[in-house]
Design a protein around this motif. Sequence first.
Motif, PDB file in Angstrom:
ATOM      1  N   PHE A 133      34.049 -10.750  -4.365  1.00 20.44           N
ATOM      2  CA  PHE A 133      34.537  -9.661  -5.205  1.00 20.44           C
ATOM      3  C   PHE A 133      33.476  -8.570  -5.302  1.00 20.44           C
ATOM      4  N   GLN A 134      33.938  -7.331  -5.316  1.00 15.91           N
ATOM      5  CA  GLN A 134      33.071  -6.185  -5.527  1.00 15.91           C
ATOM      6  C   GLN A 134      33.352  -5.635  -6.927  1.00 15.91           C
ATOM      7  N   TYR A 135      32.338  -5.619  -7.788  1.00 16.92           N
ATOM      8  CA  TYR A 135      32.474  -5.112  -9.154  1.00 16.92           C
ATOM      9  C   TYR A 135      31.811  -3.744  -9.242  1.00 16.92           C
ATOM     10  N   VAL A 172      29.577  -4.281 -16.349  1.00 13.90           N
ATOM     11  CA  VAL A 172      30.133  -5.617 -16.473  1.00 13.90           C
ATOM     12  C   VAL A 172      29.063  -6.551 -17.018  1.00 13.90           C
ATOM     13  N   PRO A 174      33.273 -12.835 -15.855  1.00 12.54           N
ATOM     14  CA  PRO A 174      32.694 -11.500 -16.065  1.00 12.54           C
ATOM     15  C   PRO A 174      33.534 -10.715 -17.074  1.00 12.54           C
ATOM     16  N   VAL A 201      36.401   0.373 -15.230  1.00 12.36           N
ATOM     17  CA  VAL A 201      35.731  -0.699 -14.498  1.00 12.36           C
ATOM     18  C   VAL A 201      36.719  -1.265 -13.477  1.00 12.36           C
ATOM     19  N   TYR A 202      36.265  -1.452 -12.245  1.00 10.28           N
ATOM     20  CA  TYR A 202      37.210  -1.948 -11.248  1.00 10.28           C
ATOM     21  C   TYR A 202      36.591  -3.016 -10.360  1.00 10.28           C
ATOM     22  N   ILE A 203      37.481  -3.828  -9.796  1.00 14.71           N
ATOM     23  CA  ILE A 203      37.118  -4.955  -8.939  1.00 14.71           C
ATOM     24  C   ILE A 203      37.926  -4.841  -7.663  1.00 14.71           C
ATOM     25  N   PHE A 222      37.588 -11.287 -16.227  1.00 14.84           N
ATOM     26  CA  PHE A 222      38.192 -11.521 -14.927  1.00 14.84           C
ATOM     27  C   PHE A 222      38.024 -12.989 -14.564  1.00 14.84           C
TER      28      PHE A 222
END
Length: 209
Positions: free
Chosen positions: A3-5, A9, A17, A24-26, A100
């Motif tokens: 996953f890219q955060y 976070v 997390p 904020v996005y994943i 998440f």
Amino acid sequence: FNFQYVGRVDFTNPKLPRFWAPGVYIEANFQGSNCEVVVNDELLWGKHNYLTVVIDNGAPKRIKLSGKENRILVAEGLKGKSHKLLICKATESGIGYLEFVGIRAQKLLKPDPLPERRIEFIGNSITCGTGSDLSEVPCGKGDWHDQHNAYLSYGPTTARALNARWTLTSVSGIGLIHSCCNLDRLMPDVIDKINLNNNTISWDFNRYQ
């Protein structure tokens, strides 16, 4: 590692997390025709957060969460071997945190590298995306956050046009020397925090410059 955060976070519990800030996005890549997203909602004030979900760079879909624990089918019947998922917190810190949990798909794949270019947008309600999405609840109706969609606010829209990451350090009504709406915080108070709502949890600026 799958996953890219992007954004502020809190990884105190790396299995859950937690994040408060809007936008904020994943990102993740997965294999298979179906995909479920699993998230926990703080339910602060009994209010539900919204997510914005994008599959394969298609049209964004905003989803209102329905409980403390949420398992959401965000894609089904997809064609092709691999797919890209983006999950974005559409609502702001005052609606509480999200945790998440993960995604359910046939297989997780290595994520795409994030753009090198980065932008941070600092501001108040317009930066949060207040009033930017009337697709479900018309203006003047529902709760005060029912038209929030940080993904559609000017910051992320600009960043995507420039192939850049974005982060939103923003709170509705906040000011530099005076805030409105009986807000007891100023931007200089929260600019170095992860939890912009309660002005807590220090942010490490080395993580995003």
